[in-house]
Write an enzyme that holds these catalytic residues in place. Sequence first.
Site, PDB file in Angstrom:
ATOM      1  N   GLY A 154      39.093  67.332 -61.462  1.00 29.06           N
ATOM      2  CA  GLY A 154      40.000  67.055 -62.558  1.00 29.06           C
ATOM      3  C   GLY A 154      41.444  67.146 -62.109  1.00 29.06           C
ATOM      4  O   GLY A 154      41.765  67.825 -61.130  1.00 29.06           O
ATOM      5  N   LEU A 155      42.296  66.455 -62.835  1.00 30.67           N
ATOM      6  CA  LEU A 155      43.730  66.495 -62.558  1.00 30.67           C
ATOM      7  C   LEU A 155      44.417  67.325 -63.632  1.00 30.67           C
ATOM      8  O   LEU A 155      44.323  67.010 -64.822  1.00 30.67           O
ATOM      9  CB  LEU A 155      44.316  65.083 -62.558  1.00 30.67           C
ATOM     10  CG  LEU A 155      45.817  65.011 -62.275  1.00 30.67           C
ATOM     11  CD1 LEU A 155      46.083  65.282 -60.795  1.00 30.67           C
ATOM     12  CD2 LEU A 155      46.382  63.665 -62.676  1.00 30.67           C
ATOM     13  N   GLY A 156      45.083  68.384 -63.216  1.00 32.00           N
ATOM     14  CA  GLY A 156      45.912  69.162 -64.129  1.00 32.00           C
ATOM     15  C   GLY A 156      47.196  68.407 -64.381  1.00 32.00           C
ATOM     16  O   GLY A 156      47.787  67.838 -63.459  1.00 32.00           O
ATOM     17  N   THR A 157      47.650  68.395 -65.623  1.00 34.66           N
ATOM     18  CA  THR A 157      48.802  67.560 -65.977  1.00 34.66           C
ATOM     19  C   THR A 157      50.062  68.355 -66.274  1.00 34.66           C
ATOM     20  O   THR A 157      51.035  67.808 -66.785  1.00 34.66           O
ATOM     21  CB  THR A 157      48.464  66.664 -67.184  1.00 34.66           C
ATOM     22  OG1 THR A 157      48.133  67.483 -68.305  1.00 34.66           O
ATOM     23  CG2 THR A 157      47.312  65.727 -66.847  1.00 34.66           C
ATOM     24  N   TYR A 158      50.085  69.645 -65.932  1.00 34.99           N
ATOM     25  CA  TYR A 158      51.286  70.430 -66.192  1.00 34.99           C
ATOM     26  C   TYR A 158      52.437  69.951 -65.320  1.00 34.99           C
ATOM     27  O   TYR A 158      52.279  69.678 -64.124  1.00 34.99           O
ATOM     28  CB  TYR A 158      51.069  71.927 -65.928  1.00 34.99           C
ATOM     29  CG  TYR A 158      52.356  72.702 -66.105  1.00 34.99           C
ATOM     30  CD1 TYR A 158      52.834  72.974 -67.372  1.00 34.99           C
ATOM     31  CD2 TYR A 158      53.116  73.094 -65.007  1.00 34.99           C
ATOM     32  CE1 TYR A 158      54.038  73.640 -67.554  1.00 34.99           C
ATOM     33  CE2 TYR A 158      54.318  73.761 -65.170  1.00 34.99           C
ATOM     34  CZ  TYR A 158      54.777  74.033 -66.446  1.00 34.99           C
ATOM     35  OH  TYR A 158      55.974  74.682 -66.618  1.00 34.99           O
ATOM     36  N   ASP A 180      43.151  67.593 -67.453  1.00 36.36           N
ATOM     37  CA  ASP A 180      43.376  68.874 -68.097  1.00 36.36           C
ATOM     38  C   ASP A 180      44.808  68.910 -68.596  1.00 36.36           C
ATOM     39  O   ASP A 180      45.747  68.753 -67.814  1.00 36.36           O
ATOM     40  CB  ASP A 180      43.149  69.990 -67.069  1.00 36.36           C
ATOM     41  CG  ASP A 180      43.491  71.347 -67.636  1.00 36.36           C
ATOM     42  OD1 ASP A 180      42.617  71.941 -68.284  1.00 36.36           O
ATOM     43  OD2 ASP A 180      44.642  71.800 -67.450  1.00 36.36           O
ATOM     44  N   TYR A 234      52.377  71.769 -72.669  1.00 36.32           N
ATOM     45  CA  TYR A 234      52.905  71.117 -71.468  1.00 36.32           C
ATOM     46  C   TYR A 234      53.975  70.097 -71.862  1.00 36.32           C
ATOM     47  O   TYR A 234      54.704  69.596 -71.011  1.00 36.32           O
ATOM     48  CB  TYR A 234      51.803  70.403 -70.684  1.00 36.32           C
ATOM     49  CG  TYR A 234      50.752  71.296 -70.082  1.00 36.32           C
ATOM     50  CD1 TYR A 234      50.807  72.678 -70.152  1.00 36.32           C
ATOM     51  CD2 TYR A 234      49.671  70.731 -69.435  1.00 36.32           C
ATOM     52  CE1 TYR A 234      49.814  73.471 -69.600  1.00 36.32           C
ATOM     53  CE2 TYR A 234      48.670  71.514 -68.873  1.00 36.32           C
ATOM     54  CZ  TYR A 234      48.753  72.884 -68.967  1.00 36.32           C
ATOM     55  OH  TYR A 234      47.769  73.655 -68.418  1.00 36.32           O
ATOM     56  N   TRP A 258      46.977  76.792 -77.852  1.00 36.99           N
ATOM     57  CA  TRP A 258      48.016  77.723 -77.442  1.00 36.99           C
ATOM     58  C   TRP A 258      47.889  79.043 -78.200  1.00 36.99           C
ATOM     59  O   TRP A 258      47.284  79.132 -79.261  1.00 36.99           O
ATOM     60  CB  TRP A 258      49.396  77.104 -77.624  1.00 36.99           C
ATOM     61  CG  TRP A 258      50.511  77.983 -77.131  1.00 36.99           C
ATOM     62  CD1 TRP A 258      51.566  78.464 -77.847  1.00 36.99           C
ATOM     63  CD2 TRP A 258      50.680  78.503 -75.814  1.00 36.99           C
ATOM     64  NE1 TRP A 258      52.365  79.243 -77.070  1.00 36.99           N
ATOM     65  CE2 TRP A 258      51.846  79.295 -75.799  1.00 36.99           C
ATOM     66  CE3 TRP A 258      49.942  78.396 -74.632  1.00 36.99           C
ATOM     67  CZ2 TRP A 258      52.302  79.961 -74.676  1.00 36.99           C
ATOM     68  CZ3 TRP A 258      50.404  79.054 -73.502  1.00 36.99           C
ATOM     69  CH2 TRP A 258      51.576  79.823 -73.529  1.00 36.99           C
ATOM     70  N   GLU A 275      43.746  78.608 -74.340  1.00 29.68           N
ATOM     71  CA  GLU A 275      44.616  78.699 -73.157  1.00 29.68           C
ATOM     72  C   GLU A 275      44.533  80.080 -72.501  1.00 29.68           C
ATOM     73  O   GLU A 275      44.337  80.183 -71.301  1.00 29.68           O
ATOM     74  CB  GLU A 275      46.067  78.405 -73.565  1.00 29.68           C
ATOM     75  CG  GLU A 275      47.066  78.526 -72.452  1.00 29.68           C
ATOM     76  CD  GLU A 275      47.219  77.266 -71.631  1.00 29.68           C
ATOM     77  OE1 GLU A 275      47.700  77.382 -70.492  1.00 29.68           O
ATOM     78  OE2 GLU A 275      46.884  76.183 -72.109  1.00 29.68           O
TER      79      GLU A 275
END
Length: 127
Positions: free
Chosen positions: A22-26, A53, A58, A89, A120
């Site tokens: 998966g790619l974290g998008t933060y 993710d 974000y 959140w 989270e």
Amino acid sequence: MDLTAERHSVPLSDGNHIPLLGLGTYGDPQTTPRGTVLECVKLAIDVGYRHFDGALVYFNEHEVGQAIREKIADGTVQRKDIFYCGKLWNTFHPPELVRQALERTLKALKLDYVDLYIVELPMAFKV
């Protein structure tokens, strides 16, 4: 295991699949230039990523959603090919706020659903 765009997921007990990669998008909203996440997610889809993710906090879910919608529109993927994990959140832990937070995520993404919605952090902040 052959990790390709077509074959990098595992089945869940409900019959759905979750991609292993998966790619974290933060991205720090103070320093990440606008459009960066949009372009990264589109490129990630092009190279085979199907799991993303993200989180409302974000402050870029609109870009993630736009990238997914654009790749659906150009025929690269279908919505069912994408696995999006959103996060609740810490100020939204009270049960009466959970749906509201999820609806904010869906509105930002401009998608009909998320595939997984997790907490989270396991501690709530005082509202």
